[in-house]
Design a protein around this motif. Structure first.
Motif, PDB file in Angstrom:
ATOM      1  N   HIS A 169       0.816  -1.208   0.000  1.00  0.00           N
ATOM      2  CA  HIS A 169       0.000   0.000   0.000  1.00  0.00           C
ATOM      3  C   HIS A 169       0.853   1.263   0.000  1.00  0.00           C
ATOM      4  CE1 HIS A 169      -3.526   2.469   0.799  1.00  0.00           C
ATOM      5  NE2 HIS A 169      -2.859   3.050   1.786  1.00  0.00           N
ATOM      6  N   GLN A 170       1.859   1.312   0.859  1.00  0.00           N
ATOM      7  CA  GLN A 170       2.685   2.523   0.953  1.00  0.00           C
ATOM      8  C   GLN A 170       3.443   2.774  -0.344  1.00  0.00           C
ATOM      9  OE1 GLN A 170       2.584   4.764   3.332  1.00  0.00           O
ATOM     10  NE2 GLN A 170       4.019   6.023   2.145  1.00  0.00           N
ATOM     11  N   GLU A 171       3.969   1.718  -0.947  1.00  0.00           N
ATOM     12  CA  GLU A 171       4.666   1.873  -2.232  1.00  0.00           C
ATOM     13  C   GLU A 171       3.723   2.418  -3.295  1.00  0.00           C
ATOM     14  OE1 GLU A 171       6.901  -0.732  -5.745  1.00  0.00           O
ATOM     15  OE2 GLU A 171       6.221  -1.734  -3.909  1.00  0.00           O
ATOM     16  N   ALA A 172       2.487   1.925  -3.299  1.00  0.00           N
ATOM     17  CA  ALA A 172       1.506   2.400  -4.265  1.00  0.00           C
ATOM     18  C   ALA A 172       1.240   3.890  -4.085  1.00  0.00           C
ATOM     19  CB  ALA A 172       0.209   1.613  -4.122  1.00  0.00           C
ATOM     20  N   LEU A 173       1.106   4.341  -2.844  1.00  0.00           N
ATOM     21  CA  LEU A 173       0.878   5.763  -2.581  1.00  0.00           C
ATOM     22  C   LEU A 173       2.058   6.604  -3.037  1.00  0.00           C
ATOM     23  CD1 LEU A 173      -0.763   5.679   0.982  1.00  0.00           C
ATOM     24  CD2 LEU A 173      -1.871   6.250  -1.184  1.00  0.00           C
ATOM     25  N   GLU A 174       3.267   6.115  -2.799  1.00  0.00           N
ATOM     26  CA  GLU A 174       4.469   6.855  -3.204  1.00  0.00           C
ATOM     27  C   GLU A 174       4.566   6.961  -4.727  1.00  0.00           C
ATOM     28  OE1 GLU A 174       7.592   4.709  -1.317  1.00  0.00           O
ATOM     29  OE2 GLU A 174       7.101   5.446   0.705  1.00  0.00           O
ATOM     30  N   LEU A 175       4.219   5.883  -5.417  1.00  0.00           N
ATOM     31  CA  LEU A 175       4.233   5.908  -6.876  1.00  0.00           C
ATOM     32  C   LEU A 175       3.203   6.894  -7.419  1.00  0.00           C
ATOM     33  CD1 LEU A 175       4.629   2.086  -7.503  1.00  0.00           C
ATOM     34  CD2 LEU A 175       6.218   3.840  -8.317  1.00  0.00           C
ATOM     35  N   LEU A 176       2.037   6.937  -6.795  1.00  0.00           N
ATOM     36  CA  LEU A 176       1.002   7.883  -7.236  1.00  0.00           C
ATOM     37  C   LEU A 176       1.425   9.321  -6.965  1.00  0.00           C
ATOM     38  CD1 LEU A 176      -2.303   6.088  -6.169  1.00  0.00           C
ATOM     39  CD2 LEU A 176      -1.371   6.358  -8.471  1.00  0.00           C
ATOM     40  N   ALA A 177       2.097   9.538  -5.839  1.00  0.00           N
ATOM     41  CA  ALA A 177       2.576  10.887  -5.532  1.00  0.00           C
ATOM     42  C   ALA A 177       3.595  11.339  -6.571  1.00  0.00           C
ATOM     43  CB  ALA A 177       3.187  10.921  -4.132  1.00  0.00           C
ATOM     44  N   GLU A 178       4.498  10.447  -6.933  1.00  0.00           N
ATOM     45  CA  GLU A 178       5.492  10.783  -7.958  1.00  0.00           C
ATOM     46  C   GLU A 178       4.823  11.026  -9.306  1.00  0.00           C
ATOM     47  OE1 GLU A 178       9.568   9.050 -10.068  1.00  0.00           O
ATOM     48  OE2 GLU A 178       8.487   7.804  -8.594  1.00  0.00           O
ATOM     49  N   ALA A 179       3.858  10.176  -9.632  1.00  0.00           N
ATOM     50  CA  ALA A 179       3.130  10.346 -10.894  1.00  0.00           C
ATOM     51  C   ALA A 179       2.427  11.691 -10.929  1.00  0.00           C
ATOM     52  CB  ALA A 179       2.114   9.218 -11.075  1.00  0.00           C
ATOM     53  N   GLY A 180       1.805  12.080  -9.815  1.00  0.00           N
ATOM     54  CA  GLY A 180       1.114  13.357  -9.761  1.00  0.00           C
ATOM     55  C   GLY A 180       2.053  14.533  -9.933  1.00  0.00           C
ATOM     56  N   SER A 181       3.218  14.467  -9.309  1.00  0.00           N
ATOM     57  CA  SER A 181       4.196  15.553  -9.422  1.00  0.00           C
ATOM     58  C   SER A 181       4.697  15.698 -10.852  1.00  0.00           C
ATOM     59  CB  SER A 181       5.379  15.286  -8.479  1.00  0.00           C
ATOM     60  OG  SER A 181       4.965  15.302  -7.129  1.00  0.00           O
TER      61      SER A 181
END
Length: 209
Positions: A169-181
């Motif tokens: 879950h945490q990795e998924a959130l980090e990937l989405l944050a990077e994608a958003g940036s």
């Protein structure tokens, strides 16, 4: 000009050159028309029954012209129609694989990245998460190399879905944050919307557990 060379100048070889030039123009036109049809489909309009035929026509013309880059690109779009428009995974995969092969020979890293992305999607849908991750990570690498940042962000969303499916879950959130940036910096509003949708799916999935 080539007509004049053939008729008035007696240069019969000019006819062959003219036909090749026209075939190249027709191939480019068929590819462009097919892409417009696909964009309309993604925008919510009804699928164009001629879309696949346009891409296959372009691929055939490029093949006759020995244009591997063009053929690889056209085949990618044909594979995309099978996978995205028609939901035909079994038909899509060999076309996407051939697209990747031709693009690799031609050095077309962008088309390679597209083919890998959708091969990764096929692996994901088949439940082969490790193989899906490998395809998408290689696609990300190629897209970073050619500077296709909206595509990098789109692939990171895919990797987030894979991480979530693996229970990270945490990795998924980090990937989405990077994608958003990355999407925001590139002005890719459509991708930013996908990031938001993926985050909502992830959060709702956690809430239901």
């Amino acid at each position: 000009m080539l007509y004049d060379q053939a008729v008035f100048g007696g240069d019969v070889d000019a006819l062959t050159a003219a036909e090749r030039d026209l075939d190249a123009v027709e191939a480019d036109l068929a590819l462009a028309k097919g892409r417009l049809a696909h964009a309309r489909f993604l925008a919510g309009t009804q699928a164009d029954p001629q879309e696949l035929a346009l891409f296959e026509r372009a691929a055939g013309l490029y093949r006759a012209l020995n244009d591997m880059r063009g053929e690889g690109e056209a085949l990618f779009w044909a594979g995309l129609v099978h996978q995205v428009v028609r939901g035909e995974q079994d038909a899509a995969v060999p076309v996407l694989e051939r697209s990747y092969e031709l693009a690799a020979v031609a050095g077309d890293k962008l088309t390679m990245s597209y083919a890998l992305r959708h091969l990764g999607i096929a692996e994901h849908r088949a439940g082969r998460l490790g193989a899906a991750r490998e395809r998408l990570e290689e696609s990300v690498r190629l897209r970073r190399e050619v500077g296709f940042l909206p595509g990098v962000a789109a692939n990171l969303i895919g990797l987030a879905h894979i991480a979530a499916a693996e229970g990270h879950h945490q990795e998924a959130l980090e990937l989405l944050a990077e994608a958003g940036s990355i999407a925001e910096a590139a002005g890719a509003k459509g991708v930013m919307r996908w990031v938001g949708e993926a985050r909502e799916q992830l959060e709702s999935g956690q809430a239901s557990k």
